[in-house]
Design a protein around this motif. Structure first.
Motif, PDB file in Angstrom:
ATOM      1  N   GLU B 274      -0.850   3.557   2.659  1.00 39.92           N
ATOM      2  CA  GLU B 274      -1.803   4.736   1.896  1.00 39.92           C
ATOM      3  C   GLU B 274      -1.531   4.574   0.314  1.00 39.92           C
ATOM      4  O   GLU B 274      -2.495   4.505  -0.538  1.00 39.92           O
ATOM      5  CB  GLU B 274      -1.359   6.070   2.343  1.00 39.92           C
ATOM      6  N   PHE B 275      -0.333   4.472  -0.074  1.00 41.13           N
ATOM      7  CA  PHE B 275      -0.019   4.373  -1.345  1.00 41.13           C
ATOM      8  C   PHE B 275      -0.271   3.185  -2.227  1.00 41.13           C
ATOM      9  O   PHE B 275      -0.925   3.268  -3.128  1.00 41.13           O
ATOM     10  CB  PHE B 275       1.708   4.524  -1.440  1.00 41.13           C
ATOM     11  N   ALA B 277      -2.874   1.389  -1.264  1.00 37.79           N
ATOM     12  CA  ALA B 277      -4.494   1.536  -1.140  1.00 37.79           C
ATOM     13  C   ALA B 277      -4.593   2.278  -2.385  1.00 37.79           C
ATOM     14  O   ALA B 277      -5.665   2.093  -2.992  1.00 37.79           O
ATOM     15  CB  ALA B 277      -4.959   1.933   0.238  1.00 37.79           C
ATOM     16  N   GLN B 278      -4.153   3.317  -2.633  1.00 34.92           N
ATOM     17  CA  GLN B 278      -4.126   4.314  -3.567  1.00 34.92           C
ATOM     18  C   GLN B 278      -4.033   3.425  -5.069  1.00 34.92           C
ATOM     19  O   GLN B 278      -4.889   3.576  -6.070  1.00 34.92           O
ATOM     20  CB  GLN B 278      -3.214   5.391  -3.825  1.00 34.92           C
ATOM     21  N   LEU B 279      -3.074   2.668  -5.112  1.00 35.91           N
ATOM     22  CA  LEU B 279      -3.086   1.969  -6.114  1.00 35.91           C
ATOM     23  C   LEU B 279      -4.261   0.810  -6.558  1.00 35.91           C
ATOM     24  O   LEU B 279      -4.733   0.692  -7.403  1.00 35.91           O
ATOM     25  CB  LEU B 279      -1.610   0.685  -6.326  1.00 35.91           C
ATOM     26  N   ASP B 281      -7.071   1.396  -5.270  1.00 38.33           N
ATOM     27  CA  ASP B 281      -8.354   2.120  -5.610  1.00 38.33           C
ATOM     28  C   ASP B 281      -8.371   2.682  -7.396  1.00 38.33           C
ATOM     29  O   ASP B 281      -9.411   2.716  -7.882  1.00 38.33           O
ATOM     30  CB  ASP B 281      -8.192   3.381  -4.925  1.00 38.33           C
ATOM     31  N   PRO B 312      -5.206   1.980   6.392  1.00 37.19           N
ATOM     32  CA  PRO B 312      -5.064   1.270   4.837  1.00 37.19           C
ATOM     33  C   PRO B 312      -4.557   0.014   4.891  1.00 37.19           C
ATOM     34  O   PRO B 312      -4.905  -1.104   4.273  1.00 37.19           O
ATOM     35  CB  PRO B 312      -4.284   2.287   3.864  1.00 37.19           C
TER      36      PRO B 312
END
Lengths: 406, 401
Positions: B274-275, B277-279, B281, B312
């Motif tokens: 999740e982290f 995938a945030q990077l 994004d 993710p």
């Protein structure tokens, strides 16, 4: 703190039949797709058959969803559904002359449906039928089905009988029976117990013949019977509906769409006539889903894409509103509910929905497409059009959203 | 608020999707075992709770419920009540104290792994503790992840990490059994310019909670919150490589355990992917992957699905040139942490995992992928083929090995 966000080409809200078809449409258009949904759709509560329209096509009102997508759009959607279902292991079959087929219900009436679930009991001219119930399974009485069939089709040769379930079946819950009948020993024993029943006739059994391995179970019973073995759907829990829901949901992910279950859409950020992002609630806070285009497939009142607000003094009915974007909802004139549950004209509230242009966009929005039960101007139940509208408008909405986003 | 039992429409969706209900009539199911029994309990009636402990706690019922209920939590309540009255039985105590056992085992990995692999030992364990002899024991590592981390020189001694700091909550399995997952996680995070901080931590408490021991879980949770909160207050992300740990800290510390300060920690918690995938994004994830053509069928852990964050890992694995990955969506693996070790639950656990076994075999892949260690062990046990954490694939593709 980092803001939680996900960026896709297309975000589809809702994971029912319309939302899943929209995801496939957007994938076909080459888009990166997320499906966000609070829970699964209602396919699992359906009979697994897909209705297109019970009545005549020329009686459709102006603005009906089918008129928005046109006959080519309906054909495209059906082709996409047939290909997806087939790839997922469920070979749905159209009538050769594109007519409705007569699906048998658990009371023996005949229900017109365009795509019966694979293996569903369908009555064809010239056939004879033998209905078998399983001792102890109270959801299904073979004599009721047989008498209903005689009434519906006078002259159809119909007989009926009982069978014991195999010894390996230790439950009377349809889901558990289905699972246990997948065991090879159980299948063989059931085939043996059915031997001699309805020789030369099509054998109609309650729809509990397996889960994922249903085709193999049915094939083994058909081979032993030497003819057709077909299933009559029961009320919920419905195995044919579960098979379709699970297979299509898996297929959509295999086709490359990301499924975000447990992500409840609660709001949106909008610019000039455009949706920039929607907000979903997760266990660790809100996530913004940004996309080039969005598809709203939240299932109308039953899916809680629409909801009913507090009653306003002086007005006969409480207001119906759209739950995520606050879109204007078209509500038909007259009472929202008929006094009888099964009134032939249907209920007003099921026709409530969002009015769109032929790109399925509500007035004033350039990158939001509406499909399925969120659309105004049709009654899926009275018309027998729920599955077809979900497929045709879902597929079209996905293609359009994918095109807008790219 | 409406009572849970009044909000239940009896639509049956939870029963239809429950992985246990379909394989055994001995389980009353989420509908009858949850809101159904709750109605009687609320009226002060004595209720038959037979079979309720067969619930795997996968929380599928919660994901599919159209009324927003959590039948699993109602199903679990009698176990909590029973443990409060009588305490944890010996087997449950052993299985739930993963960190205490780990501290001992990791000092003598050869002896521990060797004896746990001996047939007479397993027969004894089965007789005395009803731990099923057919279930392979996870192997303890030579040295913990933490001891490796403490010994290594940080790459950020000379200059600060360009992207700042992250806190890593590694959990028990990474520390005692799978330190390579921790090492690979640290390598990938450092490759992306982060400094990794490793505060003291105890077991997240999920094995305790799953076995009904809430009060001890609350003490561990309070300890972990005290360790994590200072970082959360500075806005430093907290990263997990075990999806059950992340679900527990994100949600249960506040909801089920009611630990003070848990609400401050939860918004900073991220599953590792999740982290990442945030990077991605935010345009901050390094994409210098080597082409690595391979087919990677992915199994989403139930405890990740219920978090509402999608899959993710699949999205990031697809960024690696040549990787074909998809979520198999084949249901619960059936292991459910400590559940699958228990003698009376082994067969159910294997029956639940059958669709996953079939999907893995049908994929024709050389290995499967999942973020949860218990899922991976079950995938390996079901098929005989290896299963890896997605970070392993990323670590390989970055060429960090």
């Amino acid at each position: 703190m980092m803001k939680r966000s996900r960026t896709y080409d297309v975000v589809v809200i809702g994971a029912g039949l319309a939302g899943l078809m929209a995801a496939l449409g957007a994938r076909r258009a080459g888009a990166e797709v997320a499906v966000v949904a609070e829970g699964g759709g209602a396919l699992e509560l359906s009979s697994g058959s897909v209705d297109l329209l019970a009545g005549p096509w020329d009686a459709l009102a102006e603005g009906h969803p089918y008129r928005l997508v046109g006959s080519d759009g309906i054909r495209d959607g059906l082709d996409a559904f047939l290909a997806a279902a087939s790839a997922a292991g469920l070979p749905y079959m159209e009538d050769a002359e594109h007519r409705n087929q007569a699906a048998v219900t658990a009371v023996g009436s005949l229900r017109p449906t365009y795509l019966p679930a694979p293996g569903a009991a369908v009555v064809q001219p010239g056939c004879s039928v033998h209905v078998v119930g399983f001792q102890g399974l109270r959801e299904f009485h073979p004599q009721v089905v047989a008498e209903g069939l005689r009434r519906a089709m006078p002259g159809l040769p119909v007989t009926w009988g009982w069978s014991d379930l195999p010894d390996g079946v230790t439950s009377l819950h349809p889901l558990q029976i289905a699972r246990q009948l997948e065991e090879p020993a159980c299948r063989r024993q059931l085939a043996a117990r059915l031997a001699g029943q309805g020789v030369g006739a099509a054998l109609f059994l309650p729809a509990v013949l397996g889960l994922d391995q249903a085709p193999a179970v049915r094939a083994e019973l058909s081979a032993a019977h030497g003819g057709t073995v077909a299933e009559v759907p029961l009320l919920s829990p419905s195995l044919p509906g579960l098979r379709l829901g699970s297979a299509l949901t898996r297929h959509v992910q295999r086709a490359g769409a990301d499924l975000h279950l447990g992500a409840r859409a609660v709001g949106a950020a909008c610019g000039q006539g455009r949706i920039d992002s929607i907000t979903c609630q997760t266990v660790a806070g809100a996530v913004a889903y940004r996309a080039g285009a969005f598809v709203l497939a939240t299932g109308g009142l039953l899916g809680r894409g629409l909801d009913v607000g507090a009653r306003v003094p002086g007005l006969p009915d409480a207001p119906i509103y759209e739950t995520i974007f606050g879109l204007p909802v078209e509500v038909p004139a007259g009472p929202l509910a008929a006094t009888e549950l099964l009134a032939p004209g249907g209920h007003g509230f099921v026709r409530a929905g969002i009015r769109t242009d032929e790109h399925l966009r509500p007035p004033g929005w350039s990158n939001l497409h509406i499909c399925g039960k969120m659309l105004a101007g049709y009654d899926p139940y009275a018309e027998g059009s729920g599955g077809g509208v979900a497929i045709a408008t879902g597929w079209r909405a996905g293609l359009l959203a994918g095109g807008v986003a790219k | 608020m409406i009572n849970q039992y009044d909000a239940c429409l009896k639509c049956n969706l939870c029963e239809l999707h429950c992985p246990v209900f379909r394989v055994t009539p001995a389980f009353p199911g989420p509908k009858n075992g949850g809101p159904g029994i709750e109605r009687l309990r609320a009226a002060g009636k004595a209720v038959d709770e037979t079979g309720l402990d067969l619930c795997l706690g996968c929380r599928t019922c919660e994901v599919v419920c159209p009324s927003g209920l959590s039948p699993a939590k109602l199903v679990h309540q009698p176990k909590i009540d029973k443990v409060r009255l009588r305490g944890l039985p010996a087997r449950e105590w052993l299985l739930a104290h993963t960190n205490l056992l780990g501290e001992v085992a990791v000092r003598l990995p050869g002896v521990t792994n060797g004896s746990l692999g001996l047939k007479p030992v397993r027969i004894m364990m089965e007789k005395a503790l009803r731990i099923d002899r057919r279930r392979p024991m996870p192997r303890y590592a030579r040295g913990t992840f933490r001891s490796w981390f403490a010994r290594r020189p940080s790459p950020w001694r000379e200059r600060p990490a360009p992207n700042g700091q992250v806190v890593y909550f590694h959990g028990c399995s990474t520390n005692y059994m799978l330190p390579e997952v921790g090492r690979q996680t640290v390598a990938v995070l450092e490759h992306n310019g982060f400094e990794v901080i490793l505060p003291p931590q105890r077991c997240c408490g999920l094995p305790l909670m799953g076995n009904g021991e809430i009060d001890e879980a609350r003490r561990w949770a309070a300890y972990n919150v005290a360790q994590l909160r200072p970082y959360a207050e500075k806005g430093i992300p907290i990263i997990f490589t075990s999806t059950s740990c992340s679900l527990t800290v994100k949600q249960e510390y506040a909801h089920l355990l009611g630990v003070d300060g848990a609400e401050a920690v939860s918004p900073l918690c991220y599953d590792l992917f999740e982290f990442l995938a945030q990077l991605h994004d935010d345009g901050r994830l390094r994409l210098d992957f080597r082409p690595s053509p391979q087919v990677l069928p992915y199994h989403q852990p139930c405890h990740q699905r219920v978090q509402g964050i999608g899959t993710p890992a699949v999205r990031l694995l697809r960024l690696i040139p040549g990787v074909e990955s998809w979520n198999m969506d084949a249901g619960c693996c059936g292991a459910s942490g400590t559940h699958g070790f228990k003698r009376e639950k082994y067969d159910i656990s294997m029956a639940v995992g059958e669709p996953l076994r079939a999907a893995l075999v049908a994929s024709g892949a050389a290995r499967g992928v999942s973020d949860c260690e218990a899922c991976r062990w079950q995938m390996e046990h079901l098929t005989g083929m290896p299963a890896v954490h997605p970070i392993t694939v990323l670590w390989e593709a970055y060429g960090l090995g």
